[in-house]
Design an enzyme around this catalytic site. Structure first.
Site, PDB file in Angstrom:
ATOM      1  N   ASP A  20     -71.923  24.924 -54.448  1.00 50.49           N
ATOM      2  CA  ASP A  20     -72.128  24.666 -55.868  1.00 50.49           C
ATOM      3  C   ASP A  20     -71.270  25.640 -56.678  1.00 50.49           C
ATOM      4  O   ASP A  20     -71.211  26.833 -56.386  1.00 50.49           O
ATOM      5  CB  ASP A  20     -73.610  24.857 -56.198  1.00 50.49           C
ATOM      6  CG  ASP A  20     -73.949  24.520 -57.631  1.00 50.49           C
ATOM      7  OD1 ASP A  20     -73.776  23.350 -58.017  1.00 50.49           O
ATOM      8  OD2 ASP A  20     -74.386  25.423 -58.361  1.00 50.49           O
ATOM      9  N   GLU A  35     -67.466  22.556 -55.600  1.00 50.04           N
ATOM     10  CA  GLU A  35     -67.027  22.312 -56.967  1.00 50.04           C
ATOM     11  C   GLU A  35     -65.999  23.371 -57.358  1.00 50.04           C
ATOM     12  O   GLU A  35     -66.350  24.548 -57.499  1.00 50.04           O
ATOM     13  CB  GLU A  35     -68.218  22.369 -57.922  1.00 50.04           C
ATOM     14  CG  GLU A  35     -69.221  21.250 -57.710  1.00 50.04           C
ATOM     15  CD  GLU A  35     -70.390  21.349 -58.664  1.00 50.04           C
ATOM     16  OE1 GLU A  35     -70.631  20.392 -59.418  1.00 50.04           O
ATOM     17  OE2 GLU A  35     -71.059  22.404 -58.670  1.00 50.04           O
TER      18      GLU A  35
END
Length: 883
Positions: free
Chosen positions: A479, A516
């Site tokens: 993340d 990400e």
């Protein structure tokens, strides 16, 4: 070393308090044992003041308390070049020489930087940030320490890194046991007995806490916890090698063979079974739902694996903070959402009343990184959550699927003295990234961690390796990976690569890494280190999500004020919806052609150096195609792009198309555009990524941020008779109210609720695309050179048809079945012809999967060998093969 001491209670100098005296902030940075970085004017006297008792304060304009004073000497020219490179955000700061004999003793108290005028009057005082000096003093030795519970011959040793602590003790089931400090590492440890197995424990840490400005004693769970009691009240001392925590066949578990190229299916553990009536009620929403072999959900996953999905990506399954873990403590909405109108605001209202205490959250709020989440266990107080997690992994592996964990090392749920803060109550001010004034950065939504610090980096590597070795996890999705240093991600990769089947029971090289790669916040643009962002990771083999193709296909971006902005897959120019956000007819046409160029780059795996002819006739590389001011192409190898059109974030693909397609679009055409949009990801050279349920037209009733929207808006419905989730009420006001004027008429429209036939058609056609992807190595080319050599867009240029992309793959010497494969993406509402000169006279047919399709429209696709012309129906992706 010159040290001046003023005892507590000394008479303060007279005079008014200085405007810049603020001990609640930390504007000075002790970056190594000999250097303090601080913006401080010349011509003043500067000091480092420390207090072992942590009682420094300002009274009547003077610093009082148990003061020990170290004069600071300004360094001409400021920081060295090496220091500026290490601390780029401090490059303009002044440098001061710190001469302290016992740095370790000073760091175990309160530290303040002080500025005085020539007469000794206090002008400025601020706290001091100490992560740099902690790394300098302890980092090398501490990084080699074994932390958390370590078992040798059945006997546990517990160790915690707490270099600034005054003392640390172990609370073992309420009994306090002294721990020993190792001065070289700052690690406190204690060795127990075999009888400690299964006992509850915590660390009792006495330490100066800058967030409250005093010495505190915290009872804190172990940051390296492997087991926990319900709601993470205490750590649980378990041995991951204990055979009682392993399901039958765990040691000999055979994994599916590593694929040529992964195809990833993103799934939330609770979503998977919470609404599945074929799962026993007590197992719904748990790890063990994945062991119910004949449930609707498991049958669906096996069918996807048969079609070509290789990995299930699980949203956070580590211990997170926001769900009560005992079922008896979980609340449910007081209303019956199904009984309310489809455009009502009542559903979201009653769900909001219990959102903080219900059973649902995505889980991006970490408490403990290396223990399974308890709310997914049948008994969160029992170490069996470890066994049940492993049963889930085994169940997925035996269904032909590898397992990816979504990991969130970039932030924690809380910091400071918050009861839900773990790291910061053990080593205050170290594990979190601090802004220039000492506040905890929160650009990621919560308290940002600092993976650039040695021991946070170690925690990440140790945690990932534990999940890989002891839980047989096959991949990790990071993340907000752009908040990590690139160097740290490479260390993760190297640590995994060292794992072997013989020694560790897993093949570390087969474990995939992606995340990400966004660039924002206090680290943006390399402000603090070289980040693990999209462009920076080129050449590493670590993947990043490809927002370029996503936005070009869907249209607009996730933060548009008007959600009706169209793209290639939602009718831009070819089927305008009337929104002024789309611009004039000419602007729409130009945007559509540019979107096609972005998609072409996406189809290559977003290769930076791939050269092709753009829609305006220029010869360009992927990097020369613009994406909101950034290069569309940024990878060095195709598998470094994770290619998708929807994910858990933002509206589902079905919901995005509900907003963007003209309201009068028939459902059959909506299904066609849905599958066509998905085909751009599935047939790309990148790593295809599919949000769970997208193959079934999944809707969240237009909710664009369903992280805390409860089971109702997040339903994953395996039985088409239950619908797809559309018309579940207006989505929660907190993140969607500005879109309600657009959403209300759509949700009230019964024609936007697909039938079983529509849902089944979408699922069948998605399966066909997956099987086509899997049918040829041409869809999984290994290198940029191979993509450049074999993949072309033969009709790209000024004469190309807006809304149509033709891609050709040369199979000679690689594909034993076909000389070439040609894919036509026809996003227009009309049948189209595409003449490819290289195919003139060739033996070309529709791909056998589509020739046998249940879709009568795609079966009408045809080829004229006399001219090399491909005929493709409206809103269809057709795949042709050359024998």
């Amino acid at each position: 070393m010159a040290v001046l001491t003023l005892a507590a209670g000394a008479v303060a100098m007279p005079g008014p308090a200085a405007a810049d005296v603020d001990l609640s902030r930390a504007r000075a940075h002790w970056i190594d044992r000999g250097t303090l970085a601080w913006k401080a004017p010349e011509g003043r006297r500067h000091e480092l003041v420390y207090s072992p008792s942590g009682d420094l304060r300002v009274e009547n304009g003077e610093l009082v308390g148990d003061r020990h004073v170290v004069p600071l000497r300004r360094v001409p020219g400021g920081l060295t070049a090496e220091q500026r490179a290490r601390w780029p955000h401090l490059a303009s700061y002044d440098a001061f020489r710190v001469n302290v004999r016992d740095v370790k003793a000073v760091l175990r108290g309160q530290v303040v930087a002080v500025e005085r005028d020539g007469g000794g009057r206090l002008l400025n005082a601020t706290g001091v940030q100490i992560p740099g000096v902690l790394d300098d003093v302890y980092g090398r030795a501490a990084s080699r320490a074994e932390l958390g519970p370590v078992w040798r011959h059945g006997t546990p040793t517990l160790s915690v890194w707490a270099p600034t602590a005054i003392r640390v003790a172990l609370d073992l089931d309420g009994r306090t046991i002294a721990m020993r400090r190792d001065d070289a590492t700052g690690v406190w440890s204690v060795t127990g007995t075999p009888a400690w197995k299964g006992r509850r424990y915590a660390f009792v840490v006495t330490v100066f806490a800058p967030s409250v400005g005093r010495v505190v004693t915290n009872t804190v769970t172990d940051p390296y916890s492997l087991g926990l009691t319900a709601d993470s009240r205490r750590s649980l001392l378990i041995d991951l090698d204990d055979p009682r925590l392993a399901p039958a066949g765990w040691k000999t578990l055979r994994k599916p063979a590593p694929p040529r190229r992964p195809t990833v299916y993103e799934l939330h553990v609770r979503d998977f079974s919470a609404s599945d009536r074929t799962v026993p009620e007590r197992l719904r929403g748990t790890y063990r739902a994945f062991t119910v072999r004949n449930s609707a959900g498991m049958r669906a996953l096996r069918a996807l694996a048969d079609d070509g999905v290789t990995h299930v990506h699980l949203l956070p399954v580590f211990d997170f903070a926001t769900v009560p873990e005992r079922r008896a403590d979980q609340r449910v909405p007081a209303c019956d959402p199904a009984a309310l109108p489809p455009d009502s605001d009542e559903q979201q209202k009653c769900i909001a009343e219990v959102r903080d205490t219900d059973a649902f959250n995505w889980g991006y709020d970490p408490l403990h990184y290396t223990a399974p989440e308890g709310s997914y266990a049948t008994d969160p107080d029992d170490p069996a959550r470890t066994k049940e997690f492993r049963e889930m992994v085994a169940g997925l592996n035996r269904s032909g699927l590898r397992v990816v964990m979504d990991v969130v090392y970039n932030h924690t749920h809380a910091a400071g003295q918050d009861p839900r803060s773990v790291l910061d109550r053990i080593v205050p001010g170290y594990y979190h990234r601090l802004l220039e004034d000492g506040r905890v950065a929160d650009s990621t939504c919560c308290a940002n961690t600092a993976p650039e610090h040695t021991m946070m980096d170690k925690l990440i590597v140790d945690s990932v390796v534990t999940w890989a070795r002891h839980y047989k996890v096959d991949g990790f999705r990071f993340d907000l990976m752009g908040h990590h240093p690139k160097a740290g991600m490479l260390r993760v990769r190297q640590a995994l690569d060292r794992l072997t089947l013989k020694r560790d029971g897993v093949d570390g090289r087969s474990i995939i890494l992606y995340g990400e790669g966004w660039d924002f916040g206090e680290v943006a643009g390399g402000a603090r280190f070289e980040q693990a962002t999209q462009a920076n990771l080129a050449g590493t083999g670590i993947g990043t999500f490809n927002d370029r193709l996503r936005d070009a296909v869907r249209g607009g971006g996730p933060f548009d004020a008007d959600p009706r902005r169209q793209g290639f897959g939602s009718g831009l120019w070819t089927a305008p919806n009337g929104s002024p956000a789309n611009g004039t007819d000419a602007e729409q046409r130009a945007r559509l052609l540019h979107a096609a160029d972005q998609i072409k780059v996406g189809l290559t795996g977003n290769l930076r150096d791939y050269r092709f002819t753009a829609s305006d006739g220029r010869s360009v590389t992927g990097a020369q195609i613009d994406y909101n001011g950034a290069p569309a192409g940024y990878t060095a190898a195709p598998r470094e792009a994770v290619t998708y059109v929807d994910a858990h974030d933002n509206e589902t693909l079905y919901d995005a198309l509900a907003y963007k397609l003209p309201p009068s679009t028939p459902m059959a055409d909506r299904v066609r555009m849905h599958v066509l949009s998905l085909s751009t990801a599935l047939l790309s050279q990148g790593v295809p990524f599919v949000h769970a349920g997208t193959e079934r037209l999944r809707s969240k009733s237009l909710d664009r941020n369903s992280y805390d929207s409860g089971d109702w808006f997040n339903r994953l419905l395996w039985d088409c008779r239950d619908g797809n989730g559309f018309g579940a009420g207006l989505p929660p006001a907190a993140d969607n109210q500005d879109k309600w004027p657009y959403a209300r008429p759509l949700l009230a429209d019964p024609s936007l609720r697909p039938s079983c036939a529509d849902i089944d058609a979408a699922r069948a056609r998605t399966g066909e695309l997956l099987r086509i992807k899997d049918s040829s190595p041409l869809f999984s080319l290994p290198t940029a050179d191979e993509v450049q050599r074999r993949l072309t867009f033969p009709l790209s240029g000024p004469g190309e048809t807006p809304g149509v992309i033709t891609m050709r793959l040369d199979g000679r010497g690689l594909d034993p079945r076909w000389k070439s494969i040609t894919v036509v993406f026809n996003a227009t509402p009309s049948a189209q012809t595409q003449t490819v000169p290289a195919l003139k006279g060739a033996a070309v047919t529709l791909h056998p999967v589509q020739a046998a399709s249940a879709d009568p429209v795609v079966r009408r696709s045809s080829f004229d060998p006399r001219t090399g012309t491909l005929h493709v129906p409206a809103r269809t992706t057709a795949v042709f093969v050359e024998s």
